[in-house]
Enzyme design. Structure first.
Site, PDB file in Angstrom:
ATOM      1  N   CYS A 151       7.962  21.481  34.964  1.00  0.00           N
ATOM      2  CA  CYS A 151       6.984  20.408  34.785  1.00  0.00           C
ATOM      3  C   CYS A 151       7.155  19.239  35.755  1.00  0.00           C
ATOM      4  O   CYS A 151       6.361  18.305  35.743  1.00  0.00           O
ATOM      5  CB  CYS A 151       7.018  19.927  33.347  1.00  0.00           C
ATOM      6  N   HIS A 173       5.712  10.435  31.487  1.00  0.00           N
ATOM      7  CA  HIS A 173       5.537  11.885  31.342  1.00  0.00           C
ATOM      8  C   HIS A 173       4.886  12.120  29.976  1.00  0.00           C
ATOM      9  O   HIS A 173       3.918  12.862  29.887  1.00  0.00           O
ATOM     10  CB  HIS A 173       6.902  12.577  31.454  1.00  0.00           C
ATOM     11  N   HIS A 195      -0.965  18.770  29.024  1.00  0.00           N
ATOM     12  CA  HIS A 195       0.164  18.866  29.948  1.00  0.00           C
ATOM     13  C   HIS A 195      -0.150  19.962  30.965  1.00  0.00           C
ATOM     14  O   HIS A 195      -0.211  21.139  30.615  1.00  0.00           O
ATOM     15  CB  HIS A 195       1.442  19.180  29.174  1.00  0.00           C
TER      16      HIS A 195
END
Lengths: 85, 354, 400
Positions: C161, C294, C329
């Site tokens: 990620c 994030h 995400h």
């Protein structure tokens, strides 16, 4: 119950690929996580799938698993009370 | 700018390369089209609790990294940079199969977690408690060279002192079958000794892990100095000589300075002619070597070539089995590596004797 | 190594818009792109929400003018669209005028096609064209081909990620060190059964809209997206008299070295990454005006990242928000998506709201910005934290 405990030990060894451990090495009261068998949070997720697949028990919160997987004794008791297969 | 040295080398491959003191003196010749890497005794290096979740590629990467670190006497590098073309293929295959075979039910997390491309880099960091820079490059045949280039930048600019750099790829059964289907892998078995005579499409496929400790501090144990690395997504054959000359000139060198050219020939009749542009062109009078008949081809096989170059520079010997022509040199000063796969993702890597 | 790294163009496609302007409009109008999944046939449809781009592969093929026998994965198509926009935005007509590289990022790569044809490959010759498009570098090569980037430094990063943040970081270092004059950096990931089921096994997918930094957060929504930025050296900016959108001022990457998938409870990795980025930027914590977090809305991430904020900023944590409630995400692309959003924040002096937040977390007194806020912004910090303990921070600034 004794049979279920033996079954669980064998399944845990197989599912979690615990190569150097035998069924006899796991005592019914040994903690499975941390200092005992040394299982971790990924193993907990693996065991949640096992509960679902083999015993028809669905957990939605991984935190629930941690209490159920305390030891073979606790696990066997929970399964025998909640199993649907 | 600081110079960059290769402090240690470690290789797990289809050859007996784990023993650092040996140098291809116990060669294995195959008659096959897929070559699994020779397993070291993983248990000597990885505790059972950690090993139980690791597929072969992760094990190879972890062991090769340990060998490289031990040899260099470094406990914790400043950075860990890895390259992998196909990542943790076995876990990826396992997870895709499980999704399809069980219709998305009863899936377990382990193969998914392990399938992530940066698993090897992450595992090494976790075990060493290495909190520094941690990158993974995944660009086909320049995956390893991208890692090398990144390390080179940091060391030359003195942003780090010790960097662990490695390339790793593993064979996966399903992918091997697919590659045979589209003839990326040769349909026939080929002798290691006659790879370049095969005259057929495709390659002999393999796997392996090659790890190195790079530093900008010289040490008497150093294998070689890394002068420069360059990668190119495309290069036309006609432009290849100019590209290599530009690369050498940018390092104040000419083709005549190169004592040994190591090429990535893999026996694919459709793409080996890239190498011939150089071997029969500007480097026709230069000593030449090749290695993929020993290591097999895979996206990070050029890591094996890098290992070979380092061994040659340190020992000043060129094993008979890797010689590509009959030109002889008494000394190896500069070694140039050239690699490409399917005519794409070319790389030049230049090393010098320490 | 003292060169500035200018951002001169941006492109994006996500669940909240097909270009930069559409994304900006959605951000300021609180229009989220989270819905039930339409384009992937999964048994989890009713248990998850996703940030899916409502355009089919066939529509993309037509839009890009690709031949029928093309072997583009969806990751590749999204990447080309975003990269094209970035190049156009930077007004680059002659790509060969300068040494122009490409650093992309992906975690899914060609997996969308692999999982579709996994067994069919053996019986259906027509789909075999996708076999060679599986590896992670393939979508990057497609982008390079499409933009006419040849004979250049082209590579791909995959660190879960944090991938695209790392691509931006490498790009900045390549410019600073003079290896390249210009580089396209970013990332692309499409939705796939592989990632949906993977995150499902980790039990971190929310069955409703994700709620970053909320006490009752239930997990993340996966999304798909691609974004690219054009980075150029001072020399090119001067020679071409370029319009500079913002600068990449700082960057840091560190490893949490705590767990394979989870972040440490004390947020050590994220702390180190932020500190490193501040150091590279030559800034103090108090200089940061806004943090694009994030903030995936998993129990673990938001706690760890929040603690890291406190580690770095103490009692004076700057205004912060996560934009994951808009896009989901987007995995390897997230760092680039949020880089574009950070630059938009700087350009417009606006902080985007953290949607769906209701209840502060009990572990600390951190409350995200829940409404769009006008404020003079000079420096924006963006975090991307991933599997394998990979933690990355980028700092974007108005001035060099």
């Amino acid at each position: 119950m004794e049979e279920l405990k033996q079954e669980l030990k064998a399944k845990i060894i197989d599912q979690l690929n615990l190569e150097d451990i035998n069924v006899e090495d796991i005592n019914d009261n040994d903690p499975l996580f941390g200092d005992g068998l040394g299982l971790d949070s990924i193993d907990a997720l693996e065991l949640i799938v096992m509960l679902d697949k083999d015993y028809g028990i669905k957990l939605t919160d991984p935190k629930e698993g941690r209490a159920i997987f305390e030891s073979i004794d606790v696990m066997a008791k929970y399964i025998s009370e909640h199993r649907s297969k | 700018m600081k110079p960059v040295y290769i402090h240690s080398v470690a290789s797990i491959s289809a050859q007996n390369t784990v023993d650092e003191t040996a140098f291809l003196d116990d060669l294995v010749f195959y008659e096959d089209n897929v070559l699994p890497a020779i397993d070291p005794n993983y248990k000597d290096f990885i505790p059972p609790a950690a090993a139980r979740r690791m597929a072969k590629g992760i094990k190879m990467g972890v062991v090769a990294s340990k060998l490289a670190l031990n040899q260099a006497g470094i406990d914790k590098p400043d950075a860990i940079i890895t390259g992998t073309g196909l990542g943790c293929l076995r876990d990826s295959e396992k997870f895709v199969s499980a999704i399809l075979d069980n219709n998305e039910q009863f899936l377990t997390p382990t193969p998914f977690i392990q399938s992530t491309h940066n698993t090897v880099g992450g595992q090494i960091a976790l075990e060493l408690q290495c909190k520094g820079y941690n990158f993974t490059y995944v660009h086909a045949s320049v995956s390893f060279e991208s890692a090398l280039l990144d390390a080179e930048l940091q060391l030359k600019n003195n942003e780090a002192t010790n960097i662990l750099v490695g390339g790793v790829d593993e064979l996966g059964d399903h992918t091997t079958e697919l590659f045979k289907l589209i003839e990326l892998i040769k349909t026939e078995k080929v002798s290691s000794k006659a790879l370049l005579e095969s005259q057929t499409k495709g390659v002999v496929y393999s796997e392996g892990a090659n790890f190195f400790l790079l530093t900008n501090e010289k040490d008497e144990k150093c294998y070689a100095e890394l002068i420069d690395t360059a990668i190119f997504n495309t290069l036309k054959k006609d432009n290849l000589p100019t590209a290599v000359e530009t690369f050498l000139n940018s390092n104040k060198l000419n083709p005549e300075h190169v004592d040994l050219l190591i090429c990535g020939h893999n026996g694919d009749v459709e793409h080996d002619d890239y190498y011939e542009v150089l071997t029969s062109g500007i480097f026709s009078d230069t000593q030449q070597a090749f290695y993929k008949h020993l290591s097999g081809e895979f996206h990070t096989a050029s890591g094996f070539g890098f290992w070979l170059a380092n061994k040659i520079l340190k020992t000043q010997t060129l094993p008979e089995a890797v010689k590509l022509n009959h030109v002889k040199n008494s000394e190896f000063g500069y070694v140039l590596l050239y690699n490409q796969y399917l005519g794409e993702n070319h790389s030049f890597t230049l090393l010098r004797k320490c | 190594m003292d060169q500035g790294v200018a951002i001169t163009g941006m492109g994006i496609i996500s669940a909240i818009g097909n270009n930069v302007a559409e994304n900006y409009a959605s951000l300021i109008h609180e229009k989220k792109g989270i819905s039930r999944i339409q384009k992937i046939d999964t048994i989890h449809r009713d248990e998850i929400m996703v940030g899916e781009i409502p355009v089919s592969n066939d529509e993309f093929i037509a839009q890009l003018g690709l031949p029928q026998d093309n072997n583009y994965s969806r990751t590749g198509m999204l990447g080309v669209l975003a990269a094209q926009e970035a190049l156009k935005d930077a007004r680059i007509e002659n790509i060969d005028a300068y040494r122009t590289g490409l650093v992309s990022a992906t975690s899914v790569g060609g997996m969308d096609m692999t999982e579709k044809y996994y067994y069919d490959y053996f019986t259906n010759a027509e789909c075999q064209k996708y076999i060679i498009a599986h590896h992670a570098g393939d979508s990057t090569q497609k982008i390079a081909d499409h933009l006419g980037i040849n004979n250049q430094l082209v590579t791909t990063i995959s660190t879960a990620c944090s991938s695209a943040a790392n691509a931006i970081m490498l790009g900045a270092r390549l410019i600073k060190s003079g290896k390249l004059d210009r580089v396209l950096v970013g990332g692309s990931d499409c939705l796939s059964k592989f990632t949906i089921n993977g995150f499902k096994t980790l039990m971190i997918l929310s069955d409703t809209y994700n709620t970053p930094f909320d006490e009752h957060r239930k997990g993340l929504n996966l999304g798909e997206a691609a974004a690219f930025l054009v980075l150029e050296s001072d020399h090119v900016v001067k020679a071409e008299n370029k319009n500079v959108l913002a600068y990449v001022k700082g960057y840091g990457n560190a490893n949490d070295a705590y767990h394979q998938t989870a972040s440490s409870e004390n947020g050590e990795g994220a702390t180190l990454a932020m500190q490193q980025a501040l150091k590279v930027a030559g800034l103090n914590p108090k200089d940061i005006d806004y943090i694009n977090a994030h903030g995936t809305a998993t129990g673990n991430n938001d706690l760890s990242e929040g603690r890291a904020f406190i580690n770095v900023f103490g009692d004076e944590v700057p205004d912060f928000s996560s934009t994951k409630a808009y896009t989901g995400h987007t995995l390897a692309a997230a760092g680039a998506i949020e880089a574009v959003y950070s630059v938009l924040a700087l350009q417009n002096n606006i902080i985007f709201p953290n949607l769906n937040f209701k209840t502060p977390m009990k572990e600390f007194n951190l409350i995200p910005q829940t409404k769009a806020k006008q404020k003079e912004l000079k420096h924006v910090l963006s975090n991307s934290l991933g599997f394998g303990g990979n933690c990355s921070t980028l700092i974007f600034s108005k001035n060099a």
